[in-house]
Design a protein around this motif. Structure first.
Motif, short mmCIF file in Angstrom:
data_model
loop_
_atom_site.label_atom_id
_atom_site.label_comp_id
_atom_site.label_asym_id
_atom_site.label_seq_id
_atom_site.Cartn_x
_atom_site.Cartn_y
_atom_site.Cartn_z
N GLY A 142 72.20 28.00 35.53
CA GLY A 142 71.62 29.31 35.82
C GLY A 142 70.10 29.31 35.69
O GLY A 142 69.39 29.81 36.57
N VAL A 143 69.60 28.73 34.60
CA VAL A 143 68.15 28.73 34.38
C VAL A 143 67.45 27.86 35.43
O VAL A 143 66.39 28.23 35.94
CB VAL A 143 67.83 28.23 32.95
CG1 VAL A 143 66.35 28.00 32.79
CG2 VAL A 143 68.30 29.25 31.93
N THR A 144 68.08 26.70 35.78
CA THR A 144 67.49 25.84 36.82
C THR A 144 67.37 26.58 38.14
O THR A 144 66.34 26.52 38.81
CB THR A 144 68.35 24.58 37.02
OG1 THR A 144 68.55 23.95 35.76
CG2 THR A 144 67.68 23.60 37.95
N ARG A 145 68.46 27.29 38.50
CA ARG A 145 68.45 28.00 39.77
C ARG A 145 67.40 29.10 39.75
O ARG A 145 66.65 29.29 40.72
CB ARG A 145 69.82 28.61 40.06
CG ARG A 145 70.54 27.85 41.16
CD ARG A 145 71.67 28.62 41.72
NE ARG A 145 72.89 28.27 41.01
CZ ARG A 145 73.93 29.09 40.89
NH1 ARG A 145 73.90 30.29 41.41
NH2 ARG A 145 74.99 28.71 40.24
N TRP A 146 67.27 29.83 38.64
CA TRP A 146 66.28 30.92 38.54
C TRP A 146 64.87 30.36 38.65
O TRP A 146 64.01 30.90 39.35
CB TRP A 146 66.49 31.68 37.23
CG TRP A 146 65.41 32.66 36.95
CD1 TRP A 146 65.30 33.92 37.44
CD2 TRP A 146 64.27 32.46 36.11
NE1 TRP A 146 64.16 34.52 36.97
CE2 TRP A 146 63.50 33.65 36.15
CE3 TRP A 146 63.82 31.39 35.33
CZ2 TRP A 146 62.33 33.79 35.43
CZ3 TRP A 146 62.65 31.54 34.62
CH2 TRP A 146 61.92 32.73 34.68
N TYR A 147 64.65 29.21 37.96
CA TYR A 147 63.31 28.60 37.96
C TYR A 147 62.93 28.13 39.36
O TYR A 147 61.81 28.35 39.82
CB TYR A 147 63.32 27.41 36.99
CG TYR A 147 62.01 26.71 36.84
CD1 TYR A 147 61.71 25.59 37.59
CD2 TYR A 147 61.06 27.16 35.92
CE1 TYR A 147 60.51 24.94 37.44
CE2 TYR A 147 59.86 26.51 35.77
CZ TYR A 147 59.58 25.40 36.53
OH TYR A 147 58.39 24.76 36.39
N GLU A 148 63.86 27.48 40.05
CA GLU A 148 63.57 26.98 41.40
C GLU A 148 63.40 28.13 42.37
O GLU A 148 62.61 28.03 43.31
CB GLU A 148 64.67 26.03 41.85
CG GLU A 148 64.58 24.68 41.17
CD GLU A 148 65.73 23.77 41.50
OE1 GLU A 148 66.64 24.20 42.25
OE2 GLU A 148 65.74 22.65 41.01
N ASN A 149 64.13 29.21 42.13
CA ASN A 149 63.97 30.37 43.01
C ASN A 149 62.61 31.01 42.80
O ASN A 149 61.95 31.44 43.75
CB ASN A 149 65.08 31.39 42.71
CG ASN A 149 65.15 32.47 43.75
OD1 ASN A 149 64.84 32.23 44.92
ND2 ASN A 149 65.53 33.65 43.35
N ARG A 150 62.17 31.06 41.55
CA ARG A 150 60.89 31.67 41.23
C ARG A 150 59.74 30.85 41.80
O ARG A 150 58.71 31.39 42.17
CB ARG A 150 60.76 31.78 39.71
CG ARG A 150 59.60 32.61 39.25
CD ARG A 150 59.60 32.73 37.72
NE ARG A 150 58.28 33.04 37.24
CZ ARG A 150 57.79 34.29 37.15
NH1 ARG A 150 58.54 35.31 37.48
NH2 ARG A 150 56.57 34.48 36.71
#
Lengths: 70, 216
Positions: A36-44
């Motif tokens: 979840g955190v990886t996906r949020w970071y890459e999205n940001r």
């Protein structure tokens, strides 16, 4: 109320099932949180990651032959 | 004060003994001590006792989950220190399956942290490499000195100028081109044009069998 008592009887009553559910939740939490955190970071940071820039850079190499940047 | 306590305990003890002597089915948990009445603090509705109990167990369980996650991370951190260290990995060899590389194609393999270029050369390219006049080269080296099997060119993909990685199938000499300062290497990896002083380095390698290349 039947839901709460059934949850208690199935999961919380015996310590073996309780501890087993804790370990299962730990694995799910670690995997899920990491993903979840990886996906949020890459999205940001969309557009700034190498994965996004790579096709543009390779296209730049296809069109240009020699680069003189001295 | 001590005497008052002993009187109370004796009285309650005496009461318990008297009660036990009267009936055998007395509930053993019923307290015989004087205690205040807490009923107006207690949760009145009988139905929510399961819910509140579940809530308590859930909170305790969540604390357990966080603790178990912390313990697992700690153990994993210690275990990774026991895995192969960088110097062990640095001495490692790399095996490459040659039938996976089609004719006329480059492949880059990571070995000891460095890129290794492997090219499956066509007969035309081998001929081109051999036809070059060695005396005109900056770093004279015959193609036969650089390869064990002319069909397979194996060399380190590090530019001898300042260490960038050259790009394959680029440059004026049908070989490699380094984009950092414009060094051109030919089909045998020899420097032809540009600032690099030496040809691309040939690592230690051998053919374990006709289909497998072992670098290192």
């Amino acid at each position: 109320m039947a839901f709460y008592s059934s949850v208690f009887n199935i999961v919380f009553k015996r310590n073996s099932t309780f501890v087993a559910s804790i370990f299962a939740a730990t694995f799910l939490l670690q995997v899920g949180l990491d993903e979840g955190v990886t996906r949020w970071y890459e999205n940001r940071n969309k557009g700034k990651l190498w994965a996004d820039l790579k096709p543009k850079v390779l296209a730049g190499f296809e069109t240009e032959e020699a680069e003189d940047d001295e | 004060m001590l005497s008052r306590l002993s009187i109370r305990s004796a009285r309650s003890l005496g009461l318990a003994q008297a009660t036990r002597s009267i009936s055998a089915t007395v509930p053993a948990f019923k307290s015989t001590y004087d205690s205040p009445d807490f009923t107006h603090y207690l949760n009145s509705s009988k139905g929510s006792s399961d819910k509140s109990r579940d809530f308590t167990y859930f909170m305790v369980g969540s604390y357990g989950v966080l603790g178990a996650a912390a313990a697992k991370s700690t153990v994993e951190a210690f275990l990774t220190t026991m895995s192969a260290s960088a110097d062990v990995l640095a001495m490692a060899k790399v095996e490459v399956k040659l039938n996976a590389i089609p004719l006329g194609k480059n492949v880059v393999v990571k070995w000891q942290g460095k890129p290794v270029f492997i090219r499956h050369r066509t007969p035309d390219e081998i001929e081109e490499a051999n036809e070059v006049d060695i005396s005109k080269l900056r770093d004279p080296q015959a193609d036969s000195d650089r390869v064990k099997n002319p069909e397979w060119l194996v060399m380190l993909g590090i530019c001898t100028h300042l260490g960038c990685v050259p790009i394959g199938e680029a440059g004026d000499f049908d070989g490699w081109f380094c984009p950092c300062h414009g060094s051109h290497y030919d089909i045998s990896g020899r420097i032809r044009k540009g600032p690099a002083p030496l040809n691309l380095e040939i690592p230690q390698y051998e053919f374990a069998d006709p289909e497998t290349l072992v670098v290192g």
